[in-house]
Scaffold this active site. Structure first.
Site, PDB file in Angstrom:
ATOM      1  N   SER A  18       0.820  -1.212   0.000  1.00  0.00           N
ATOM      2  CA  SER A  18       0.000   0.000   0.000  1.00  0.00           C
ATOM      3  C   SER A  18       0.860   1.271   0.000  1.00  0.00           C
ATOM      4  CB  SER A  18      -0.955  -0.034   1.187  1.00  0.00           C
ATOM      5  OG  SER A  18      -1.901   0.989   1.129  1.00  0.00           O
ATOM      6  N   ASP A  53      -1.183   1.310  -3.955  1.00  0.00           N
ATOM      7  CA  ASP A  53      -2.039   0.286  -4.549  1.00  0.00           C
ATOM      8  C   ASP A  53      -3.395   0.845  -4.961  1.00  0.00           C
ATOM      9  OD1 ASP A  53      -3.050   0.594  -1.965  1.00  0.00           O
ATOM     10  OD2 ASP A  53      -3.603  -1.513  -1.771  1.00  0.00           O
TER      11      ASP A  53
END
Length: 447
Positions: A102, A245
């Site tokens: 992420s 992401d």
């Protein structure tokens, strides 16, 4: 008892560190594959990733694990997390996997798993997979013709772009809107610019040159200064900053000011209410969302359901109580009419549709309420449970009484580091500052 491998959002750690290695990734593939393999069809798994160099290593280790237990693997390449969730459903896969950490720096990586319906795995299923990882997997491996094979899916990018575009109201395009788009050198660096361009927007990009090491580095939702500067330089109408992401988005208005997730959710709530799209009579947010958001929603006849911090808890509450809009201040916006997880691109498109419809600036549209003064302090401690101390408990109770109904205190221990987060908010900024400082000092003394 804590879990050994899975955390609050899949498996995450430093690539080739003590936790996340190719060996573990292969065992995850075997164990998760065995959990989801059944005998009535040729089982398949889809795998997406962001742009970290270590993604190759983890991807091929997972492929080895899945094919070893008889699953066919479809490799999507760099693809946003929400795209993997959507494609898991669309391609009728038995399992979806996203390789990403992420918004973390490139040294980290992670493995997120999705059920066939595109939702993340439950704690119970993750616990079963952990048991399988630590078991003897050799007798359970496929043999001969039952061994799986791997394919590269070159159509996945187009599928996701078309899906994202269809979330706009019918016959609406983005002609005439100048957008600065920051993809954080991450998973959306190809799909997001193309989707906006195909919808007619003038797109100026930054953070679209990944080299394996620059994901989230001074770009993206965790560094909005880059897109803010570009918005002002190019006199753009809006800035959109995704994370590594692309399940999170931060908006920048035409003046270069950051619009947080609370204002974003207020816009979506009012817009969807007007279009008769809003379900549940309100939205879901976390305990960290500003009191101003709650007051604004109340003023238009809507409620705010609060959860603990974490997008998975927001989604759980949405599903359990019948809401279709939820999110966090940090930019995780979940629109369950379209997605099973946060989707930065889809959320941004919903805001762009409001801009197009109302023909007003982002700064006007995204100023739905005045924030109540809010102060957050992070207090580090070495050991123990400072919040269980009687002195601290008494001080917190007295402080909440001082704030009364016009303010809030949120004091919690972080789930990922030895930090206690002390947040206070009220109309009286001086009172909030005083109370938070007192509690911070008291915790430091006890800790």
């Amino acid at each position: 008892m804590g879990r050994k491998y899975f955390g609050t959002d899949g498996i995450r750690g430093k690539a080739n560190g003590p936790k996340l290695t190719p060996d573990l990734a292969m065992k995850v593939g075997m164990a998760a594959g065995l959990k989801f393999v059944n005998g009535d069809h040729r089982n398949r798994v889809v795998i997406g990733k962001d742009t970290r160099r270590s993604g190759y290593m983890i991807e091929y280790a997972l492929v080895a694990g899945f094919t070893a237990v008889g699953m066919d693997v479809y490799l999507l390449g760099p693809m946003p997390t929400p795209a993997v969730a959507m494609l898991t459903r669309s391609l009728r896969a038995d399992l979806g996997v996203m390789i990403s950490a992420s918004h973390n720096p490139y040294e980290d990586n992670g493995i997120k798993l999705f059920r066939p319906d595109g939702y993340k795995l439950s704690d119970d299923v993750e616990a079963e997979i952990e048991k399988l990882i630590d078991s003897d997997l050799l007798p359970k491996l496929a043999q001969g013709r039952d061994i799986g094979r791997a394919y590269r899916d070159d159509e996945a990018r187009t599928r996701y772009i078309e899906y994202a575009k269809r979330t706009l109201p019918r016959n609406m395009d983005l002609t005439g809107i100048r957008v600065v788009l920051d993809c954080a050198n991450g998973a959306a660096y190809k799909v997001a610019p193309l989707a906006l361009w195909e919808l007619g927007a003038e797109v100026i990009t930054i953070g679209v040159e990944p080299d394996g090491f620059n994901i989230n580095h001074k770009v993206g939702s965790t560094a909005p200064e880059a897109v803010a500067a570009k918005v002002k330089e190019m006199r753009a109408d809006i800035g959109i900053a995704l994370d590594g992401d692309a399940d999170r988005v931060i908006i920048i208005d035409e003046k270069g000011q950051v619009v947080d997730g609370d204002q974003f959710m207020a816009v979506i709530a009012q817009s969807w209410l007007k279009r008769n799209m809003l379900i549940g009579g309100g939205i879901v947010a976390t305990i960290m969302s500003n009191l101003g958001l709650e007051r604004y929603l109340s003023s238009i006849g809507l409620t705010l359901e609060r959860t603990q911090v974490g997008d998975r808890y927001v989604l759980e509450a949405m599903r359990a109580k019948g809401f279709n809009v939820g999110g966090e201040q940090s930019g995780h916006i979940i629109l369950s009419d379209f997605t099973t997880t946060g989707d930065g691109l889809v959320a941004a498109l919903q805001l762009l549709s409001v801009i197009k419809e109302e023909e007003r600036s982002v700064s006007e549209i995204c100023s739905r309420f005045e924030k109540v003064p809010q102060l957050l302090r992070n207090v580090r401690f070495k050991a123990g449970k400072p919040l269980e101390d009687k002195t601290i408990k008494k001080l917190i109770a007295e402080s909440q009484a001082r704030l009364g109904t016009a303010g809030r205190l949120v004091i919690r221990e972080s789930g990922t580091e030895p930090v206690i987060r002390v947040m206070g908010e009220a109309d009286d900024a001086a009172l909030v500052t005083s109370i938070v400082a007192e509690i911070e000092a008291a915790i430091q003394q006890v800790a």
